[in-house]
Design an enzyme around this catalytic site. Structure first.
Site, short mmCIF file in Angstrom:
data_model
loop_
_atom_site.label_atom_id
_atom_site.label_comp_id
_atom_site.label_asym_id
_atom_site.label_seq_id
_atom_site.Cartn_x
_atom_site.Cartn_y
_atom_site.Cartn_z
N LYS A 68 61.28 -5.93 80.37
CA LYS A 68 60.53 -7.33 80.23
C LYS A 68 59.43 -7.06 79.25
O LYS A 68 59.34 -7.87 78.24
CB LYS A 68 60.20 -7.88 81.50
N ASP A 98 58.61 -16.78 87.12
CA ASP A 98 59.79 -16.27 87.81
C ASP A 98 60.52 -17.40 88.78
O ASP A 98 61.68 -17.22 89.22
CB ASP A 98 59.28 -15.26 88.64
N GLN A 132 56.22 -8.19 90.21
CA GLN A 132 57.47 -7.44 90.32
C GLN A 132 57.89 -7.34 91.88
O GLN A 132 56.82 -6.60 92.35
CB GLN A 132 57.83 -6.09 89.68
N1 GUN Z 1 62.87 -7.89 91.77
C1 GUN Z 1 64.22 -8.12 91.52
N2 GUN Z 1 64.26 -9.11 90.72
C2 GUN Z 1 63.09 -9.65 90.28
C3 GUN Z 1 62.77 -10.72 89.57
O1 GUN Z 1 63.59 -11.46 88.74
N3 GUN Z 1 61.37 -10.89 89.37
C4 GUN Z 1 60.79 -10.15 90.07
N4 GUN Z 1 59.33 -10.55 89.97
N5 GUN Z 1 61.09 -9.16 90.90
C5 GUN Z 1 62.29 -9.09 91.00
#
Ligand code: GUN
Length: 303
Positions: free
Chosen positions: A54, A121, A98
């Protein structure tokens, strides 16, 4: 049947070029570039990889980015204080925490502390609720990426039977809600299957579109699908594999070799949903940045 790959790597590259051009426009108009912040707790291998990806993508797009790291021992209060600071920092357009978080932290409390307007998100109940009734909102990145993939391959969804495997808050539930909205992609008849569903194969055999998000490696076998099915594989389990340098093989929820010959369209793993998730997060951040700078910006899939 001759299947076609739903190539997330290619589509995400196309989207990356589109977003990078918009970032240039924002800067040319005299504004700061979009800024995204990621909070990463601990050293889980998967989370490390996703967050690194990311940050790298954000950087390549011309975003400003910042990674805030904590050890597993972080307290809930420290995290809540950081979220409060980011909510009130005018230079931040969007941020993510995350997941998963360590057991001693209440994940839902953390999610609900995020300002919904910076929740790129799309995990806050305000965004989840708005999405489910078709109101403009941040759509969570994996479902948004899947919709974009279906859209860019012109997959017919109206009146189709879409079977979603998995009921997680971040993929299964929003995916099911989105596929039943009066929209394109959408207008599908949706069935959600999960760990307590009886005779899943009887249901998947009736499916025109299958979205596999159980997190069970190679769950969907060839005898569980009908000819011409569209298959989207969300699984990314790290299965130990001594023959690889990394020590694991990223394995989807679909037995690709069995299912692909019967499918009309199917995503590969890796290179399908994964890159679409990351680019959708970037698009949400771009939308936030435009809105916060008084520029026109439509949320995804909502007019
Ligand atoms: N853990 C697994 N997928 C995601 C996501 O798309 N965003 C976040 N913040 N954590 C995750």
């Amino acid at each position: 049947m001759n299947y076609q790959l739903l190539d997330g790597k290619k589509i995400s590259a196309d989207m990356k070029a589109e977003i990078a051009a918009e970032v240039k426009e924002i800067v040319a108009a005299g504004h700061k570039p979009p800024k995204m912040v990621a909070i990463l707790v601990g050293h889980d291998g998967g989370s490390e990889t996703y967050v690194a990806s990311k940050m790298k993508t954000g950087h390549e797009l011309g975003f400003e980015d910042e990674l805030i790291r904590f050890e597993d021992s972080v307290t809930e209060k420290e995290l809540l204080d950081t979220i409060d600071r980011l909510n009130n920092d005018d230079s931040v357009d969007g941020f993510i925490v995350q997941l998963p978080l360590p057991k001693h932290i209440d994940e839902q409390k953390i999610i609900e502390a995020i300002n919904p307007n910076k929740d790129v998100d799309g995990f806050h109940p305000i965004n989840v609720g708005k999405t489910s009734i078709g109101l403009p909102s941040f759509v969570s990145a994996t479902p948004a990426g899947i919709l974009e993939l279906l859209k860019r391959y012109n997959i017919e969804t109206k009146g189709k039977h879409c079977v979603v495997l998995g009921r997680s808050n971040i993929v299964g539930k929003p995916m099911a809600q989105l596929m039943m909205l009066k929209a394109y992609p959408g207008d599908s008849t949706v069935t959600v299957c999960h760990s307590r569903t009886k005779d899943i194969a009887a249901i998947t055999r009736e499916a025109d579109i299958i979205i596999a998000a159980l997190g069970t490696p190679e769950f969907l076998a060839g005898d569980m699908v009908k000819e011409g099915v569209v298959v989207v594989d969300v699984g990314t389990t790290r299965v130990p594999d001594a023959s690889r340098k990394s020590g694991f093989k990223l394995t989807g929820d679909v037995k690709f070799d069995e299912v692909a010959p019967k499918a009309s369209y199917i995503t590969p793993v890796p290179g399908g949903v994964g890159p679409m998730t990351i680019i959708s997060l970037m698009r949400n951040t771009l939308i936030s940045a435009r809105r916060r700078r008084g520029m026109e910006a439509k949320y995804l899939y909502f007019s």
